[in-house]
Write an enzyme that holds these catalytic residues in place. Structure first.
Site, PDB file in Angstrom:
ATOM      1  N   ARG A 148       0.833  -1.208   0.000  1.00  0.00           N
ATOM      2  CA  ARG A 148       0.000   0.000   0.000  1.00  0.00           C
ATOM      3  C   ARG A 148       0.865   1.254   0.000  1.00  0.00           C
ATOM      4  O   ARG A 148       0.511   2.258  -0.613  1.00  0.00           O
ATOM      5  CB  ARG A 148      -0.931   0.013   1.217  1.00  0.00           C
ATOM      6  CG  ARG A 148      -2.128  -0.909   1.092  1.00  0.00           C
ATOM      7  CD  ARG A 148      -3.223  -0.514   2.067  1.00  0.00           C
ATOM      8  NE  ARG A 148      -4.316  -1.474   2.020  1.00  0.00           N
ATOM      9  CZ  ARG A 148      -4.479  -2.452   2.885  1.00  0.00           C
ATOM     10  NH1 ARG A 148      -3.608  -2.610   3.875  1.00  0.00           N
ATOM     11  NH2 ARG A 148      -5.492  -3.272   2.786  1.00  0.00           N
ATOM     12  N   GLY A 149       1.974   1.214   0.715  1.00  0.00           N
ATOM     13  CA  GLY A 149       2.856   2.375   0.751  1.00  0.00           C
ATOM     14  C   GLY A 149       3.365   2.754  -0.633  1.00  0.00           C
ATOM     15  O   GLY A 149       3.391   3.943  -1.003  1.00  0.00           O
TER      16      GLY A 149
END
Length: 402
Positions: A337-338
């Protein structure tokens, strides 16, 4: 031959006639009072609507460009308006710092969108992924969809809301009156293609937060209630705010928010005095105060509108993509997700700058907002203010740490 009535008979007849007259007049009065009641109810409705309009007109929101400080939060909000796929914002800060005021000031910046008229799900007339089941069926059948332009919704989620109110439930009124099972949309349907704001999100039940984050990430809300199974679009910008003194979200839930902004109380006496004066001027004469910032507001709105149009053309060079992933790997960020959020936010930053190519500066402006809340492994630890992120960024991108 004339018939004479005795005094007793005459009095009885007169009494009977008077009773009929009274009954008739009562009937007239009753009908008149009913019509007056109907008139008064309709008048009350009109008065209620007009009063509501006056209240709405008398309570304009604080201008976005008049807010002093809170640069992180304002920048993160603009990035999410430009690209709603970033995944929303988590705002944590001291009490009384104007978090809610800043969020509600976004209403003025939200553009108009095309929706299907009289649709409870704010369905798009052209994108099948943003259509409710009924609208999608009409669209696939080649039916005509009546459209209208409306401003993007901002929905407030109160702390006491139940899961049925958030997700939707069976329509009790139709079940009782028509004997049919029907779905009553919840707040997620109303917030589709808009903004869902949760104040004090850290005090909300974890299962409700999980439902919100699941819907925000997938863009869909699935409801299974009393024999009803429905799946409708629920794409919205989720903005949560809270005070860290009252507790923070679990790391698993924090990771679902796209960006994390931290708000601190203004320390400089000059800035504090200016904030107090500006707020006092707004409370005393909101219209005059808003007119002072009309040009600045229009400039931001135009810039955001142009950035939204430019966003599909913005490209991220492969070299920068590799460096973003390297930063995430060296920070030991769990999952991907980062990487995704940082890339999307960098594209939004480039579009806001008016460029079609993402640069190192665009990544630098968003990387701390996108990664700082993903570094915490211990639930009792505090969220890093960004120093670790900037250190690794400088090392990977080849900049010196000042």
């Amino acid at each position: 031959m004339m018939t004479y009535l005795s005094p007793v008979t005459h009095s009885v007849a007169s009494l009977r006639d008077s009773r009929r007259a009274v009954s008739h007049s009562r009937t007239k009065m009753t009908n008149k009072s009913r019509s007056c009641t109907r008139l008064s109810k309709s008048t009350f409705r009109l008065r209620a609507v007009s009063e509501e309009g006056k209240v709405a007109e008398a309570r304009p929101v604080y201008p976005f460009t008049a807010i002093i400080g809170q640069e992180e939060m304002k920048f993160a909000a603009l990035m999410n308006i430009i690209d709603p796929n970033i995944g929303g914002i988590m705002v944590m800060g001291d009490r009384g710092t104007g978090k809610s005021t800043t969020v509600r000031s976004l209403v003025d910046l939200l553009p108009l969108i095309d929706v299907v008229k009289d649709d409870a799900f704010m369905s798009s007339p052209t994108d099948p992924n943003l259509m409710s089941p009924e609208v999608l069926a009409t669209y696939r059948a080649g039916g005509q969809l009546e459209t209208t332009k409306v401003p993007i919704n901002m929905v407030d989620l109160p702390l006491g809301a139940t899961e049925d109110r958030v997700c939707g439930t069976i329509d009790i009124e139709k079940a009782l009156t028509e004997g049919t099972k029907a779905f009553e949309p919840g707040l997620l349907a109303k917030a589709n293609r808009g903004i869902l704001y949760v104040d004090e999100v850290n005090l909300l039940d974890d299962h409700l937060v999980d439902v919100l984050l699941d819907s925000a990430a997938s863009g869909w809300n699935t409801v299974e209630r009393e024999g009803i199974s429905i799946c409708h679009p629920a794409r919205f910008i989720l903005i949560g705010s809270g005070n860290p003194e009252e507790g923070e979200l679990r790391p698993q839930l924090l990771d679902r928010f796209g960006m994390h902004a931290q708000i601190r109380t203004v320390k400089l006496p000059e800035e504090r005095v200016k904030v107090v004066e500006e707020r006092t001027d707004f409370d005393s004469n909101p219209k005059a105060f808003r007119s002072k910032y009309a040009e600045e507001q229009a400039s931001v709105i135009e810039k955001v509108t142009q950035a939204r149009a430019l966003l599909p053309e913005v490209e991220v060079p492969m070299e920068i993509r590799l460096k973003i992933s390297q930063v995430c790997a060296e920070l030991d960020v769990d999952g991907l997700r980062g990487d995704l959020v940082t890339t999307r936010a960098s594209r939004a930053a480039a579009a806001y700058r008016g460029s079609k190519v993402v640069t190192d500066e665009d990544v630098y402006s968003v990387i701390s907002l996108c990664l700082r809340h993903r570094l915490r492994k211990d639930p009792m630890a505090t969220i890093d203010e960004g120093s670790r992120v900037y250190e690794v960024f400088s090392s990977v991108f080849g900049y010196e740490i000042e």
